[in-house]
Design a protein around this motif. Sequence first.
Motif, PDB file in Angstrom:
ATOM      1  N   LEU A   1       9.047  -1.490 -31.093  1.00 20.68           N
ATOM      2  CA  LEU A   1       9.549  -0.163 -30.713  1.00 20.68           C
ATOM      3  C   LEU A   1      10.812  -0.227 -29.865  1.00 20.68           C
ATOM      4  O   LEU A   1      11.457   0.798 -29.636  1.00 20.68           O
ATOM      5  CB  LEU A   1       8.474   0.605 -29.940  1.00 20.68           C
ATOM      6  CG  LEU A   1       7.208   0.998 -30.707  1.00 20.68           C
ATOM      7  CD1 LEU A   1       6.200   1.648 -29.766  1.00 20.68           C
ATOM      8  CD2 LEU A   1       7.548   1.950 -31.848  1.00 20.68           C
ATOM      9  N   GLY A   2      11.141  -1.417 -29.392  1.00 27.52           N
ATOM     10  CA  GLY A   2      12.303  -1.557 -28.521  1.00 27.52           C
ATOM     11  C   GLY A   2      12.026  -1.227 -27.079  1.00 27.52           C
ATOM     12  O   GLY A   2      12.957  -1.111 -26.275  1.00 27.52           O
ATOM     13  N   LEU A   3      10.746  -1.090 -26.724  1.00 24.11           N
ATOM     14  CA  LEU A   3      10.414  -0.782 -25.336  1.00 24.11           C
ATOM     15  C   LEU A   3      10.611  -1.987 -24.436  1.00 24.11           C
ATOM     16  O   LEU A   3      11.201  -1.895 -23.352  1.00 24.11           O
ATOM     17  CB  LEU A   3       8.951  -0.304 -25.242  1.00 24.11           C
ATOM     18  CG  LEU A   3       8.667   1.152 -25.601  1.00 24.11           C
ATOM     19  CD1 LEU A   3       7.179   1.406 -25.573  1.00 24.11           C
ATOM     20  CD2 LEU A   3       9.387   2.078 -24.649  1.00 24.11           C
TER      21      LEU A   3
ATOM     22  N   SER B   1       2.851   1.455 -16.185  1.00 24.55           N
ATOM     23  CA  SER B   1       2.643   2.450 -15.127  1.00 24.55           C
ATOM     24  C   SER B   1       2.919   3.853 -15.642  1.00 24.55           C
ATOM     25  O   SER B   1       2.206   4.808 -15.285  1.00 24.55           O
ATOM     26  CB  SER B   1       3.539   2.143 -13.919  1.00 24.55           C
ATOM     27  OG  SER B   1       4.915   2.271 -14.256  1.00 24.55           O
ATOM     28  N   LEU B   2       3.926   4.009 -16.505  1.00 28.72           N
ATOM     29  CA  LEU B   2       4.209   5.320 -17.075  1.00 28.72           C
ATOM     30  C   LEU B   2       3.097   5.750 -18.046  1.00 28.72           C
ATOM     31  O   LEU B   2       2.733   6.920 -18.112  1.00 28.72           O
ATOM     32  CB  LEU B   2       5.555   5.307 -17.797  1.00 28.72           C
ATOM     33  CG  LEU B   2       6.796   5.200 -16.892  1.00 28.72           C
ATOM     34  CD1 LEU B   2       8.053   5.027 -17.728  1.00 28.72           C
ATOM     35  CD2 LEU B   2       6.923   6.433 -16.005  1.00 28.72           C
TER      36      LEU B   2
ATOM     37  N   LEU C   1       4.150   6.725 -25.902  1.00 26.43           N
ATOM     38  CA  LEU C   1       5.154   5.655 -25.943  1.00 26.43           C
ATOM     39  C   LEU C   1       6.544   6.235 -26.182  1.00 26.43           C
ATOM     40  O   LEU C   1       7.537   5.709 -25.661  1.00 26.43           O
ATOM     41  CB  LEU C   1       4.793   4.636 -27.024  1.00 26.43           C
ATOM     42  CG  LEU C   1       3.547   3.784 -26.725  1.00 26.43           C
ATOM     43  CD1 LEU C   1       3.260   2.846 -27.888  1.00 26.43           C
ATOM     44  CD2 LEU C   1       3.719   2.997 -25.431  1.00 26.43           C
ATOM     45  N   ARG C   2       6.632   7.301 -26.957  1.00 22.07           N
ATOM     46  CA  ARG C   2       7.937   7.928 -27.173  1.00 22.07           C
ATOM     47  C   ARG C   2       8.483   8.491 -25.867  1.00 22.07           C
ATOM     48  O   ARG C   2       9.684   8.354 -25.570  1.00 22.07           O
ATOM     49  CB  ARG C   2       7.789   9.044 -28.219  1.00 22.07           C
ATOM     50  CG  ARG C   2       9.095   9.786 -28.492  1.00 22.07           C
ATOM     51  CD  ARG C   2       8.889  10.862 -29.538  1.00 22.07           C
ATOM     52  NE  ARG C   2       8.494  10.291 -30.811  1.00 22.07           N
ATOM     53  CZ  ARG C   2       8.241  11.015 -31.891  1.00 22.07           C
ATOM     54  NH1 ARG C   2       8.336  12.339 -31.836  1.00 22.07           N
ATOM     55  NH2 ARG C   2       7.884  10.433 -33.023  1.00 22.07           N
TER      56      ARG C   2
ATOM     57  N   GLU D   1      15.197   5.027 -21.111  1.00 21.62           N
ATOM     58  CA  GLU D   1      16.519   4.843 -21.694  1.00 21.62           C
ATOM     59  C   GLU D   1      17.454   6.024 -21.553  1.00 21.62           C
ATOM     60  O   GLU D   1      18.666   5.850 -21.584  1.00 21.62           O
ATOM     61  CB  GLU D   1      16.371   4.525 -23.199  1.00 21.62           C
ATOM     62  CG  GLU D   1      15.481   3.333 -23.508  1.00 21.62           C
ATOM     63  CD  GLU D   1      16.030   2.027 -22.914  1.00 21.62           C
ATOM     64  OE1 GLU D   1      17.234   1.987 -22.585  1.00 21.62           O
ATOM     65  OE2 GLU D   1      15.249   1.076 -22.774  1.00 21.62           O
ATOM     66  N   ASP D   2      16.908   7.252 -21.416  1.00 21.71           N
ATOM     67  CA  ASP D   2      17.760   8.429 -21.416  1.00 21.71           C
ATOM     68  C   ASP D   2      18.247   8.734 -20.010  1.00 21.71           C
ATOM     69  O   ASP D   2      17.465   9.136 -19.148  1.00 21.71           O
ATOM     70  CB  ASP D   2      16.988   9.631 -21.972  1.00 21.71           C
ATOM     71  CG  ASP D   2      17.874  10.865 -22.125  1.00 21.71           C
ATOM     72  OD1 ASP D   2      19.065  10.779 -21.777  1.00 21.71           O
ATOM     73  OD2 ASP D   2      17.368  11.896 -22.602  1.00 21.71           O
TER      74      ASP D   2
END
Length: 337
Positions: free
Chosen positions: A23-25, A52-53, A60-61, A68-69
């Motif tokens: 996913l690129g996380l 933690s999030l 996940l989105r 990233e935003d």
Amino acid sequence: MLIGEVARRSGVSTRMLRHYDALGLVRPTGRTVGGYREYADADIRRIFHVESLRTLGLSLREVARALEDPAFAPQALVGDLIRRTEERLGRERELLERLRAVEGAEPGDWRDVLRIVELVRNLGSADPPRRLQTVLNPAATEPVPTELLTAAVLAENEPNMAGALRWALARAGTDGLAGLAPGLRSADAEVRRRAVLAVAEIPGAAATALLTAALDDPAPAVRGPAALAAGGRGVGAAEPVLVALVVAGTNDVEAGEVLGALSQDPVAAERILAALTAALAAHEADTSVRLRLIQALVELPGSAALEVLRPLRADPDPSIALVATAFADLVATRASG
């Protein structure tokens, strides 16, 4: 650090770590000669950040967006989490109340449990006819348990269904008061209003005491129905609220009739006449309020209202003068007859 060791130390499975990578996380900084993922310290910190999030309930989105935003607002995230938490707590409270209803009905065996669970489900249905059918024609020969009825009365917002529930609860007599009393203390004024309307249909001194206590409720929508019901039972403390209903134009006809019934007592009649007269003086510039007060005066027995109505026949407001003249004649005829 290789993926296996990261999984062991972080508690995040290797499968999830690979999913994060896809996913690129969390993409590992490097690869070994053999092509295995190799995580640096910064990668591991990011893994814990993601976890933690996720514990806050983010998808996940949403986690990716938060990481990233640059324009992503933490305040919006917190507000969304609050909304989700409130919805979850609401569902859990509803489940808790249903479980308490089942427990309060004291089921004797599994058949009883299944029947009560079905009743709870049907009373909580989104379909009003189904709820009505449950109350009026229960599947078993036994009536719906009082505990379930009181819970349904306090939750019902469809007027016709609410009336049917109150009727069914009134048939149980004073047994329903124990379940309605907490509704009168609810932080939600609408729940308190529903409780008052239900108590009003139950006879007896205990119900009258609850209605009398509700006269001090801060919400007009609660103390108004309480005053109509308590005043109808002869409670003099309802008089100020009834006069306020006339002034406000809320159930003013009913309030006037109850004031008239209370005025059968001479001492109460003096108080009510004085209160209506004072209200007339206080609203001298409002024609509609004065007309309602004049109509309430006519409900008083005997000729007591004449001393107020006769001077109003010369009122500078033509509509007031006309109505006062007609009503003064009516009261005089009634008193002489």
